[in-house]
Design a protein around this motif. Structure first.
Motif, PDB file in Angstrom:
ATOM      1  N   ALA A  89       2.910   6.381  -8.930  1.00 33.71           N
ATOM      2  CA  ALA A  89       3.053   6.493  -7.475  1.00 33.71           C
ATOM      3  C   ALA A  89       4.347   5.829  -7.013  1.00 33.71           C
ATOM      4  N   ASP A  90       4.667   4.691  -7.603  1.00 34.75           N
ATOM      5  CA  ASP A  90       5.905   3.994  -7.248  1.00 34.75           C
ATOM      6  C   ASP A  90       7.116   4.843  -7.617  1.00 34.75           C
ATOM      7  N   ALA A  91       7.110   5.399  -8.810  1.00 32.75           N
ATOM      8  CA  ALA A  91       8.236   6.223  -9.267  1.00 32.75           C
ATOM      9  C   ALA A  91       8.401   7.471  -8.397  1.00 32.75           C
ATOM     10  N   GLU A 146     -10.354  -8.717  -6.512  1.00 33.55           N
ATOM     11  CA  GLU A 146     -11.061  -7.597  -7.141  1.00 33.55           C
ATOM     12  C   GLU A 146     -10.577  -6.328  -6.465  1.00 33.55           C
ATOM     13  N   VAL A 147     -10.370  -5.276  -7.244  1.00 40.04           N
ATOM     14  CA  VAL A 147      -9.890  -4.005  -6.694  1.00 40.04           C
ATOM     15  C   VAL A 147     -10.873  -2.901  -7.073  1.00 40.04           C
ATOM     16  N   ASP A 148     -11.292  -2.124  -6.070  1.00 40.35           N
ATOM     17  CA  ASP A 148     -12.192  -0.982  -6.269  1.00 40.35           C
ATOM     18  C   ASP A 148     -11.556   0.253  -5.634  1.00 40.35           C
ATOM     19  N   ASN A 149     -11.952   1.402  -6.061  1.00 45.18           N
ATOM     20  CA  ASN A 149     -11.574   2.653  -5.419  1.00 45.18           C
ATOM     21  C   ASN A 149     -10.069   2.760  -5.182  1.00 45.18           C
ATOM     22  N   PHE A 150      -9.271   2.509  -6.195  1.00 45.78           N
ATOM     23  CA  PHE A 150      -7.815   2.617  -6.113  1.00 45.78           C
ATOM     24  C   PHE A 150      -7.448   4.083  -6.305  1.00 45.78           C
ATOM     25  N   HIS A 151      -6.667   4.662  -5.385  1.00 45.49           N
ATOM     26  CA  HIS A 151      -6.360   6.097  -5.467  1.00 45.49           C
ATOM     27  C   HIS A 151      -5.083   6.437  -4.696  1.00 45.49           C
ATOM     28  N   LEU A 152      -4.533   7.613  -5.017  1.00 50.52           N
ATOM     29  CA  LEU A 152      -3.412   8.152  -4.262  1.00 50.52           C
ATOM     30  C   LEU A 152      -3.898   8.649  -2.917  1.00 50.52           C
ATOM     31  N   LEU A 153      -3.095   8.465  -1.877  1.00 45.04           N
ATOM     32  CA  LEU A 153      -3.425   9.030  -0.581  1.00 45.04           C
ATOM     33  C   LEU A 153      -2.973  10.480  -0.564  1.00 45.04           C
ATOM     34  N   GLN A 154      -3.827  11.345  -0.095  1.00 46.71           N
ATOM     35  CA  GLN A 154      -3.544  12.783  -0.067  1.00 46.71           C
ATOM     36  C   GLN A 154      -3.542  13.283   1.378  1.00 46.71           C
ATOM     37  N   GLY A 155      -2.739  14.284   1.642  1.00 44.23           N
ATOM     38  CA  GLY A 155      -2.792  14.995   2.914  1.00 44.23           C
ATOM     39  C   GLY A 155      -2.286  14.232   4.117  1.00 44.23           C
ATOM     40  N   LEU A 156      -1.380  13.279   3.928  1.00 45.27           N
ATOM     41  CA  LEU A 156      -0.823  12.590   5.075  1.00 45.27           C
ATOM     42  C   LEU A 156       0.358  13.382   5.613  1.00 45.27           C
ATOM     43  N   GLY A 157       0.470  13.462   6.915  1.00 44.85           N
ATOM     44  CA  GLY A 157       1.607  14.142   7.524  1.00 44.85           C
ATOM     45  C   GLY A 157       2.863  13.278   7.416  1.00 44.85           C
ATOM     46  N   GLY A 158       4.014  13.907   7.384  1.00 46.43           N
ATOM     47  CA  GLY A 158       5.261  13.174   7.322  1.00 46.43           C
ATOM     48  C   GLY A 158       5.620  12.764   5.908  1.00 46.43           C
ATOM     49  N   ALA A 159       6.855  12.420   5.739  1.00 49.08           N
ATOM     50  CA  ALA A 159       7.336  12.029   4.415  1.00 49.08           C
ATOM     51  C   ALA A 159       7.713  10.560   4.433  1.00 49.08           C
ATOM     52  N   VAL A 160       7.625   9.946   3.289  1.00 46.80           N
ATOM     53  CA  VAL A 160       8.057   8.556   3.143  1.00 46.80           C
ATOM     54  C   VAL A 160       9.532   8.587   2.828  1.00 46.80           C
ATOM     55  N   PRO A 161      10.339   7.879   3.605  1.00 46.16           N
ATOM     56  CA  PRO A 161      11.809   7.924   3.330  1.00 46.16           C
ATOM     57  C   PRO A 161      12.169   7.312   2.009  1.00 46.16           C
ATOM     58  N   MET A 193       2.105   7.066  -1.640  1.00 50.66           N
ATOM     59  CA  MET A 193       1.288   5.961  -1.154  1.00 50.66           C
ATOM     60  C   MET A 193      -0.055   5.909  -1.865  1.00 50.66           C
ATOM     61  N   VAL A 194      -0.534   4.701  -2.061  1.00 52.20           N
ATOM     62  CA  VAL A 194      -1.841   4.476  -2.658  1.00 52.20           C
ATOM     63  C   VAL A 194      -2.696   3.658  -1.700  1.00 52.20           C
TER      64      VAL A 194
END
Length: 54
Positions: free
Chosen positions: A14-16, A39-54, A20-21
């Motif tokens: 995701a970083d490369a 503790e980390v649970d339910n780690f995932h990529l975010l899908q379907g967000l509008g707009g782009a990350v610069p 967003m996660v």
């Protein structure tokens, strides 16, 4: 934040790719320090967000 091997691989990709996660978990704060996931649970990529990350 400590991640298991699969989530660490997902985070690296995701970083490369500049994606967003999200995740849920347990936050811990010590006096004078920032919040940290212990503790980390339910780690995932975010899908379907509008707009782009610069």
């Amino acid at each position: 934040m400590a991640l298991n091997e699969a989530d660490s691989h997902l985070a690296g990709g995701a970083d490369a790719d500049r994606r967003m996660v999200a995740g849920t978990g347990v936050l811990h704060r010590e006096s004078g320090r920032a919040l940290r996931f212990t503790e980390v649970d339910n780690f995932h990529l975010l899908q379907g967000l509008g707009g782009a990350v610069p």
